[in-house]
Design a protein around this motif. Sequence first.
Motif, short mmCIF file in Angstrom:
data_model
loop_
_atom_site.label_atom_id
_atom_site.label_comp_id
_atom_site.label_asym_id
_atom_site.label_seq_id
_atom_site.Cartn_x
_atom_site.Cartn_y
_atom_site.Cartn_z
N LEU A 120 0.92 -1.30 0.02
CA LEU A 120 0.04 0.05 0.08
C LEU A 120 0.89 1.09 0.04
O LEU A 120 0.40 2.30 -0.50
CB LEU A 120 -0.95 -0.04 1.17
N LEU A 139 2.17 1.18 -3.84
CA LEU A 139 1.30 1.46 -4.87
C LEU A 139 0.88 2.66 -5.60
O LEU A 139 0.94 3.14 -6.78
CB LEU A 139 0.14 0.60 -4.70
N PRO A 140 0.75 3.52 -4.77
CA PRO A 140 0.29 5.06 -5.18
C PRO A 140 1.36 5.50 -6.11
O PRO A 140 1.13 6.65 -6.84
CB PRO A 140 0.14 5.92 -3.74
N SER A 159 -2.48 2.54 -10.93
CA SER A 159 -1.96 2.85 -9.74
C SER A 159 -3.07 3.04 -8.76
O SER A 159 -3.08 2.40 -7.49
CB SER A 159 -0.85 3.81 -9.63
N THR A 188 -4.20 0.55 -5.69
CA THR A 188 -4.20 0.74 -4.38
C THR A 188 -5.40 0.45 -3.52
O THR A 188 -5.36 -0.13 -2.50
CB THR A 188 -3.69 2.19 -4.42
#
Length: 457
Positions: A61, A64-65, A382, A386
């Motif tokens: 987490l 992922l962004p 992305s 997320t």
Amino acid sequence: MSTPAPDRSVRAASWAVAAVFTLSGVNFASWASRMPAIRDGLGFSPDRMGLLLLVASVGSLLSLPLSGMVVERLGARRTVMTFAVVNALGFLLSSVGVQQRLVPLVVAGLVLVGVGAGVWDASMNLEGALVEQRLGRTVMPRYHAGFSFGTMAAAGVAAVAAEAHVPVVAHLPAVMVVSTVLVAVAVRRFLPTGHADHLLHPEPPTDAVPDAEVAGPTAGSRAATAVVEQHVDLAADPAVSTPRGARGALAAWAEPRTLLVGLVVLAAALTEGAANDWASLSVVDGFRTSHAVGALAFGIFVTAMTAMRMFGTPLLDRFGRVAVLRLCAGLALVGLAVFGLVGPLWLAMVGIVAWGMGAALGFPVGMSAAADDPRRAPARVSVVSTIGYSAFLGGPPLLGLLAQHVGYRHALLAILVPVALSLAVMGAAAPLHRDRAQRDGAPHDQAQRDQAQRDRA
């Protein structure tokens, strides 16, 4: 109008993407299948094991962004290779930590595992979506089936290793070396054009959009389709500037359609993740049966899900994303309800089959939907990834807490709520496309677009 046959490089890229998905499953299952040995090696209680399992999800987490920006800078080929190495190094460190009983080393390794897995996952899904567009037909679910095949193969190898008393510190490094070498071979066959070319100058195969979705939405999807229409002209107009880097990543979080697709993926991830974590325990405790029957139940779920991913692609090409996603949500609702509420074990197993089929397509189809406009695909994939991965972070502890009060089987009924909610927004997954009139060569001016939007509203 027929879709032209893909050239050899696109077909090779498709096989390469399938291989990378399979190897990702191999890495994951090689660790997950040795959990009893890992628990014994660390001397952990169940609650501490639960916390340990969350570490990798936190790493995913956190990374992922940023994955969209990484892919924009490095391209899918180098991103997959780089973060496959990070993932493998994480598993190597964790296996050494288990051998030496160094919990901080295990935790540090699992953070790297999560970071590597998260960005690897987002970038291979992006490459898969771009290859799918070049092929002009639905293939993403089959890539995800490759992940499932990888987990099954790795689980078989792990079972043999466990039976032969091969220590984790010997088993995991051997698998990681082989897997990383194979990833390096596979990514050489990714799409040969530069990533900037196929992100900024796309030629989307609009002929691959099913007639049912080109013709317009059904009454049940009008609200979500209205959101889609806000983005159609932008996706169709190559002159529209595309935000890049951090600005583009943040802009994707403000797009209603992207967030709605993320909710569809979130519901699918909860449906799949709940089975991964609790299906076997629910059978063992709920029906007072053996561990072998619990393992069989999970095997039935994985088999049903994998089969649907393999054979669901013709349904997607024939009936379109929205209709098939609704079918899957319906199967998940029925399967979970039967499993959670019906008494006989054999009927609960039938429910597991429906549950597995229902969980199969939401995640891969959501990735395809996020990448419909290749110029904005990295940021949107992305965001959707997320949102989807948050299910693996919050789902297990919440269901576990609920299970303490109502039991595992009844706790799983909570998944019905997000699945039912996802039905209301599935229209957002409809492909971004120009109107059918434009595809057929008819005039298509702003007035016609405005009228089409009014008709759909």
